[in-house]
Scaffold this motif. Structure first.
Motif, PDB file in Angstrom:
ATOM      1  N   ARG B 500      -2.137   4.784  -8.090  1.00  0.00           N
ATOM      2  CA  ARG B 500      -2.605   3.416  -8.219  1.00  0.00           C
ATOM      3  C   ARG B 500      -2.777   2.783  -6.847  1.00  0.00           C
ATOM      4  O   ARG B 500      -3.777   2.145  -6.547  1.00  0.00           O
ATOM      5  CB  ARG B 500      -1.575   2.654  -9.055  1.00  0.00           C
ATOM      6  CG  ARG B 500      -1.625   1.170  -8.846  1.00  0.00           C
ATOM      7  CD  ARG B 500      -1.762   0.427 -10.124  1.00  0.00           C
ATOM      8  NE  ARG B 500      -1.996  -0.966  -9.839  1.00  0.00           N
ATOM      9  CZ  ARG B 500      -1.323  -1.942 -10.382  1.00  0.00           C
ATOM     10  NH1 ARG B 500      -0.395  -1.659 -11.280  1.00  0.00           N
ATOM     11  NH2 ARG B 500      -1.590  -3.178 -10.083  1.00  0.00           N
ATOM     12  N   TRP B 501      -1.782   3.005  -6.009  1.00  0.00           N
ATOM     13  CA  TRP B 501      -1.838   2.474  -4.657  1.00  0.00           C
ATOM     14  C   TRP B 501      -3.044   3.058  -3.924  1.00  0.00           C
ATOM     15  O   TRP B 501      -3.769   2.355  -3.230  1.00  0.00           O
ATOM     16  CB  TRP B 501      -0.541   2.833  -3.935  1.00  0.00           C
ATOM     17  CG  TRP B 501      -0.474   2.314  -2.539  1.00  0.00           C
ATOM     18  CD1 TRP B 501       0.041   1.121  -2.141  1.00  0.00           C
ATOM     19  CD2 TRP B 501      -0.948   2.972  -1.367  1.00  0.00           C
ATOM     20  NE1 TRP B 501      -0.086   0.985  -0.795  1.00  0.00           N
ATOM     21  CE2 TRP B 501      -0.695   2.110  -0.291  1.00  0.00           C
ATOM     22  CE3 TRP B 501      -1.573   4.189  -1.120  1.00  0.00           C
ATOM     23  CZ2 TRP B 501      -1.025   2.430   1.026  1.00  0.00           C
ATOM     24  CZ3 TRP B 501      -1.914   4.512   0.196  1.00  0.00           C
ATOM     25  CH2 TRP B 501      -1.637   3.637   1.252  1.00  0.00           C
ATOM     26  N   HIS B 502      -3.242   4.342  -4.116  1.00  0.00           N
ATOM     27  CA  HIS B 502      -4.336   5.029  -3.447  1.00  0.00           C
ATOM     28  C   HIS B 502      -5.684   4.425  -3.856  1.00  0.00           C
ATOM     29  O   HIS B 502      -6.525   4.086  -3.021  1.00  0.00           O
ATOM     30  CB  HIS B 502      -4.272   6.517  -3.827  1.00  0.00           C
ATOM     31  CG  HIS B 502      -5.141   7.394  -2.976  1.00  0.00           C
ATOM     32  ND1 HIS B 502      -5.151   8.746  -3.095  1.00  0.00           N
ATOM     33  CD2 HIS B 502      -6.036   7.099  -2.012  1.00  0.00           C
ATOM     34  CE1 HIS B 502      -6.007   9.250  -2.239  1.00  0.00           C
ATOM     35  NE2 HIS B 502      -6.558   8.275  -1.567  1.00  0.00           N
ATOM     36  N   ILE B 503      -5.831   4.259  -5.185  1.00  0.00           N
ATOM     37  CA  ILE B 503      -7.090   3.684  -5.678  1.00  0.00           C
ATOM     38  C   ILE B 503      -7.273   2.268  -5.147  1.00  0.00           C
ATOM     39  O   ILE B 503      -8.341   1.894  -4.661  1.00  0.00           O
ATOM     40  CB  ILE B 503      -7.107   3.706  -7.217  1.00  0.00           C
ATOM     41  CG1 ILE B 503      -7.205   5.156  -7.695  1.00  0.00           C
ATOM     42  CG2 ILE B 503      -8.273   2.884  -7.761  1.00  0.00           C
ATOM     43  CD1 ILE B 503      -7.085   5.326  -9.184  1.00  0.00           C
ATOM     44  N   ASP B 504      -6.211   1.498  -5.195  1.00  0.00           N
ATOM     45  CA  ASP B 504      -6.273   0.121  -4.694  1.00  0.00           C
ATOM     46  C   ASP B 504      -6.725   0.089  -3.241  1.00  0.00           C
ATOM     47  O   ASP B 504      -7.562  -0.714  -2.852  1.00  0.00           O
ATOM     48  CB  ASP B 504      -4.893  -0.539  -4.808  1.00  0.00           C
ATOM     49  CG  ASP B 504      -4.656  -1.076  -6.192  1.00  0.00           C
ATOM     50  OD1 ASP B 504      -5.634  -1.126  -6.971  1.00  0.00           O
ATOM     51  OD2 ASP B 504      -3.506  -1.439  -6.504  1.00  0.00           O
ATOM     52  N   THR B 505      -6.124   0.980  -2.454  1.00  0.00           N
ATOM     53  CA  THR B 505      -6.436   0.992  -1.030  1.00  0.00           C
ATOM     54  C   THR B 505      -7.919   1.299  -0.797  1.00  0.00           C
ATOM     55  O   THR B 505      -8.599   0.613  -0.043  1.00  0.00           O
ATOM     56  CB  THR B 505      -5.582   2.056  -0.320  1.00  0.00           C
ATOM     57  OG1 THR B 505      -4.219   1.804  -0.631  1.00  0.00           O
ATOM     58  CG2 THR B 505      -5.788   2.006   1.175  1.00  0.00           C
TER      59      THR B 505
END
Lengths: 201, 879
Positions: B500-505
């Motif tokens: 999720r963090w990766h996608i957000d970034t």
């Protein structure tokens, strides 16, 4: 050429497709590669430019063989880049595979291009030393002095830097040498012709 | 006296004209009057001197340092004459005139006149004016005007016996000649002569020119001379000769051996200039040859001694720069020590103490001190130094980071960058300061800080570092944006704490710098999103919002369109626990997609994404299918070919093949990162087609279903020129080939008709093979194509097919394409059979084949028990 480029690429160095400078500027590292030595120190000063705030070239000294067109193109580019910088910015720019070290003194920019491993701070010192020499020679130098006596400015530079390296670290020695060379020039211009013209011809 | 004056006047007309020109109003001299009164003449000269002294800034110096004169008339006159003619006066006059030009055109005119004048002077030969003319030409050259015609004049002046002419000649040679020109060869001999001149200043000119522009050839010729001068007693010449040797070695590396023995002895020199040159020369030699490097390792103690002498020496005004004794020499020695100590224990040990001493005692408040410290740090980091020393070095860089001077901060980060791989933790301690430098106003500093920050990202600090980097991305100068974006992507991929963090970034990067990311970002992100199946809902909501906000960032719009197409149903459900629920209506979504399609900011690729996405939505929404139908049909006449083709195909999907639309538009399966479909999209660089290209592995049981859709799709893409063919649910081999074809087709996006279609062989005997293709036209009508080919040596003649079907089915056989099948599979005979099955009984067909081959008559019967329907295999039983 292509082999060298791929070599450069492999080492992660930038390779310019335009290649205007590649041949001349990476000549040294190229030779080193040919010898199979990993050369991590390229220090040489490639050129020095003096120009005004309006971008007028006041002095140019090239320590690499380039054609007139190349020189013009490079100086135009470098001058433009340096003039676009704001006063409080740092004195270093990365340009192609060179470092541009510049400093502004009053209305004049002094600008050196050195290879990537050179110590930028000592280059700044070299620029400063040159300014000091000009100042001592002309007596509080101004841009006009350099315009009207540009050849003197070259003579001083040639007495301080030789082939892109500082040759004399003592201010006094440089000035002494210039003074004596100037004297020699005057001697060559004056008494000899008199002798010739009075009795000896 | 009279004599002298006459001689002077007659001997120099230009002097007279000058006097006339300047003094005419005051002294009423006639231009042609050569017999002017002597007194007046001399007085006139005196006044010229005075005038010059008063008015001419540059000339004043020279006049001031004039030789004392012995007698009144003759000496004074002569001095005056030469002064009047000195280059400075005439040259400065020209410079003044050029500078007074108000327009470019005016300047050009003046320079043209001057150049004509200079050329004329050059042609005249030796008249004492040449050096002045050359000086003028050099000024003109600096202004950017052509000056090549002065080249030969340089060669001539260099050969002159007068120092004044030599001096300007050599200067001209350095400016006007380059090593590629023949003229430069002409000066080789003059340089050679001047190298052994009695005057050191003449020697100096020759050395300087050689070091500045000496070609390889020149270097070869003159190397022995230079080697001789290296052993001269005169240190003024010696220091220049060392640097000349450096130039020669750079030009002709094999000449290095010539200088190696002498170089060593130069280290015992006391003169700093020579010592400096010697250190530079030895550095160059060591860089060229590993043997020489080994040899000079023995000189380390000597170098250390010299360096110690500099560091501990009492104040010497001659070499002192801001409290540092000869920083120029110190820096060069440190550099040489670095090369000698690199990967060598003994040499490194010998310099450890010295380096510690320099590192602790050098005052870094001024640039000179910082330069020495900087060089020391680099040396410490590059040799096998003690760990304590390394800590000291990193601390110096840390101190530099806090310096007010931007230059020092820049230097610090450049050096930290060099050591971040080897001393990661030491650099990590300064992370805060480095990150602060991201906010600096200066691009040079920012770039350094960025590179260093990216190198410092680790699994531990990824969240906080990324926050800073994302802030930086939104404010950084455009030239750094793409570097930042790709740096962030790499870091996120390596250290991302969660998907999720990766996608957000990545989404964050796309929203702020979507135009500056590399092409592969879109497929990479799509791949990432598909694999994170639990986040589909969250992602599509987020992307939808981003899309509504801004449709100018192409890569973001592409990903958003793709996701809306794929996960449109999740978007419309509006239930997402991670994001506050927003009710999105079908119309809202279609509005957004239509805006993308119509926007002038959208690239063709983006429109392709949007159109496909719209199409995909047709199976994910309920009410607005008609609207989608109309959008799609509009683009059927789009000027962009790619878009038009898509629209036409989708249109066909609506009209002719509506029954399979749902299956065709099914959600994409999870992609492997390196799957062919993925790379396909990458290499074509065009449109990443999100249509189904592969059956989902999870649906292995239903393998046949998607496979048949693939066939249909192939037909669709093939256009109208391929015959409509029956659809036997193909064997698994057929599935793979056809889907591979489909991939190719989608990757290359060439509108070539598909020639290879799916067929099933129902009969094979005596070299004759019979294949059928089946195509369901409507619920009741089926078109069957029978294709026969012959692999025997001879032609099959009298070929005839008869077919029988159950009674409730109507059969209509079209005429066959022939009754002879050529040998070696060179041709085939086709025959189309139309079946109408109004009662929808299970289809069966019996085919009787009769033919003659090599004189023998054959007859055979084949029964096709169940006709290929999308979900079933044909069962064929030869009778």
């Amino acid at each position: 050429m292509s082999g060298q480029d791929s070599n450069d690429l492999a080492k992660g160095r930038r390779v310019h497709v335009t290649g205007l400078l590649t041949s001349a500027f990476t000549a040294i590292s190229r030779k080193a590669h040919a010898h199979g030595i990993e050369r991590n120190i390229n220090f040489k000063m490639q050129f020095m430019l003096l120009f005004s705030r309006q971008g007028k070239l006041r002095l140019q000294k090239w320590y690499v063989p380039l054609s007139d067109t190349q020189k013009k193109k490079i100086s135009r580019e470098v001058i433009q880049m340096v003039l676009a910088r704001k006063p409080k910015m740092c004195s270093f720019l990365e340009w192609r595979d060179l470092k541009i070290v510049y400093k502004r003194y009053a209305s004049l920019y002094f600008c050196c291009a050195v290879e990537d491993q050179e110590n930028e701070l000592i280059t700044l010192e070299i620029i400063h030393r040159y300014v000091e020499l000009l100042d001592k020679y002309f007596g509080s130098v101004c841009e006009l002095d350099i315009i009207f006596n540009f050849e003197k400015a070259y003579y001083i530079l040639d007495e301080f830097i030789l082939g892109g390296e500082a040759q004399e670290t003592s201010k006094k020695n440089v000035l002494k040498a210039i003074e004596q060379a100037d004297m020699l020039q005057e001697e060559a211009e004056t008494p000899r012709s008199v002798l010739e013209e009075i009795g000896l011809t | 006296m009279e004599n002298v004056c006459n001689l002077g006047v007659n001997g120099n007309n230009s002097l007279l004209s000058y006097i006339t020109h300047i003094l005419h109003p005051a002294f009423m001299l006639d231009k042609d009057n050569k017999t002017c009164p002597e007194l007046c003449y001399i007085l006139g000269l005196e006044s010229i001197l005075v005038k010059v002294r008063l008015n001419r800034r540059g000339g004043a110096d020279e006049l001031g340092s004039e030789q004392p004169v012995a007698g009144f008339g003759d000496w004074n006159y002569c001095a005056a004459k030469d002064k009047v003619m000195t280059p400075s006066v005439r040259l400065q006059e020209m410079i003044r005139v050029i500078r007074s030009a108000r327009t470019q055109g005016e300047e050009r005119g003046i320079i043209q006149r001057e150049c004509a004048d200079i050329r004329a002077q050059f042609r005249q030969g030796d008249n004492g004016e040449r050096s002045h003319s050359l000086a003028k030409l050099l000024y003109v050259h600096m202004l950017g005007y052509p000056a090549h015609f002065g080249q030969m004049e340089c060669v001539r002046l260099i050969a002159s016996p007068r120092y004044s002419e030599k001096r300007i000649g050599y200067l001209g040679a350095m400016m006007l000649l380059d090593e590629k020109q023949d003229a430069s060869l002409l000066i080789t001999n003059s340089i050679k002569n001047d190298l052994s001149h009695s005057s050191q200043y003449v020697q100096s000119l020759a050395l300087c020119t050689l070091a500045c522009m000496g070609s390889a050839e020149m270097c070869r010729d003159l190397a022995p001379e230079i080697e001789r001068l290296l052993r001269a007693s005169n240190s003024y010449i010696k220091k220049k000769a060392t640097l000349c040797a450096v130039h020669i070695i750079r030009k002709v590396p094999e000449l290095a051996e010539l200088f190696t023995p002498t170089a060593r002895s130069l280290l015992s020199e006391k003169n700093h200039g020579v010592l400096h040159g010697a250190v530079v020369l030895i550095t160059e030699l060591c860089e060229r040859n590993p043997d020489t490097l080994n040899q000079f390792r023995k000189a380390v103690p000597e170098l250390v001694q010299i360096m110690k002498g500099l560091v501990t020496s009492s104040y010497s005004p001659e070499h002192n720069v801001a409290g540092i004794s000869d920083p120029f020499l110190q820096v060069r020695i440190l550099r040489l020590l670095r090369i000698l100590g690199h990967n060598n224990e003994t040499a490194s040990d010998a310099m450890n103490d010295l380096l510690a001493q320099v590192a602790t005692n050098t005052d870094s408040s001024k640039t000179a001190g910082s330069a020495v410290l900087y060089e020391t740090v680099l040396t410490i980091m590059d040799i096998n130094s003690e760990s304590g020393l390394r800590v000291l070095a990193v601390n110096i860089l840390g101190r530099f980071l806090l310096n007010n001077d931007r230059n020092i901060r820049y230097i610090s980060m450049t050096s930290l960058q060099k050591i971040v791989q080897t001393d990661h933790n030491a650099v990590q301690r300064h992370r805060g300061t480095i990150v602060d430098c991201l906010k600096d106003q200066d691009t040079s500093v920012k770039r350094r800080a960025l590179e260093l920050s990216l190198a410092l990202v680790s699994a531990v600090n990824i969240r906080s570092m990324m926050k800073e980097l994302l802030i930086f991305l939104s404010t950084c100068p455009p030239e750094l944006r793409s570097q930042t974006a790709s740096g962030i992507f790499n870091a996120a991929e390596r250290y991302s704490p969660s998907k999720r963090w990766h996608i957000d970034t990545i989404l964050h990067v796309l929203t702020t710098a979507g135009g500056d990311v590399r092409d592969e970002t879109v497929p990479n992100l799509i791949q990432l999103i598909t694999t994170a199946s639990e986040l589909h809902c969250y992602t599509v909501h987020k992307l939808y919002r981003a899309l509504v906000k801004d449709i100018s960032q192409q890569s973001l719009v592409q990903v958003a369109c793709w996701c809306i197409g794929e996960y449109g149903d999740l978007l419309l459900k509006g239930e997402c626990e991670e994001i506050e629920p927003v009710q999105v209506t079908e119309d809202d979504v279609l509005d957004a997609l239509e805006t993308v399609l119509q926007s002038h900011m959208s690239s063709p690729a983006t429109r392709g994404f949007a159109l496909t996405s719209t199409m995909k939505l047709s199976t994910r929404i309920t009410d607005n299918v008609d609207r989608i139908r109309s959008i799609v049909s509009i683009y059927g006449s789009c000027i962009d070919l790619e878009l038009q083709q898509r629209a036409v195909e989708y249109n066909a999907l609506f009209k002719k093949y509506d029954h399979m639309r749902a299956a065709v538009l099914e959600r994409m399966p999870v992609m492997d990162k390196n799957s062919p479909g993925h790379t396909n999209g990458d290499t074509s660089g065009e449109i990443k087609e999100p249509d189904p290209s592969k059956p989902k592995p999870v649906e292995a049981g239903l393998l046949a279903e998607p496979a048949s859709q693939v066939c249909d799709l192939l037909d669709l893409l093939g256009g109208t020129d391929t015959p409509i063919q029956p659809n036997p649910a193909p064997a698994s081999t057929a599935t793979t080939t056809s889907s591979a074809d489909l991939l190719d087709l989608l990757g290359g996006l060439e509108p070539t008709p598909v020639l290879q279609t799916v067929t099933v062989t129902v009969y094979e005997k005596n070299g004759l093979s019979l294949k059928i293709q089946c195509d369901k036209q409507t619920e009741t009508e089926v078109t069957v194509t029978l294709i026969s080919s012959n692999s025997t040596q001879t032609d099959i003649t009298n070929f005839n097919l008869q077919a029988a079907v159950p009674k409730s089915v109507q059969l209509q056989m079209k005429a066959p394409s022939g009754n002879v099948i050529p040998a070696h599979g060179l041709g085939q005979v086709t025959q189309t059979v139309l079946l109408n099955n109004p009662n929808k009984v299970s289809l069966k067909m019996r085919i009787r084949v009769s033919y003659s081959n090599q004189g023998a008559v054959h007859q055979d019967t084949v029964q096709i028990d169940s006709f290929p329907s999308p979900a079933s295999q044909p069962s064929i039983s030869p009778l």
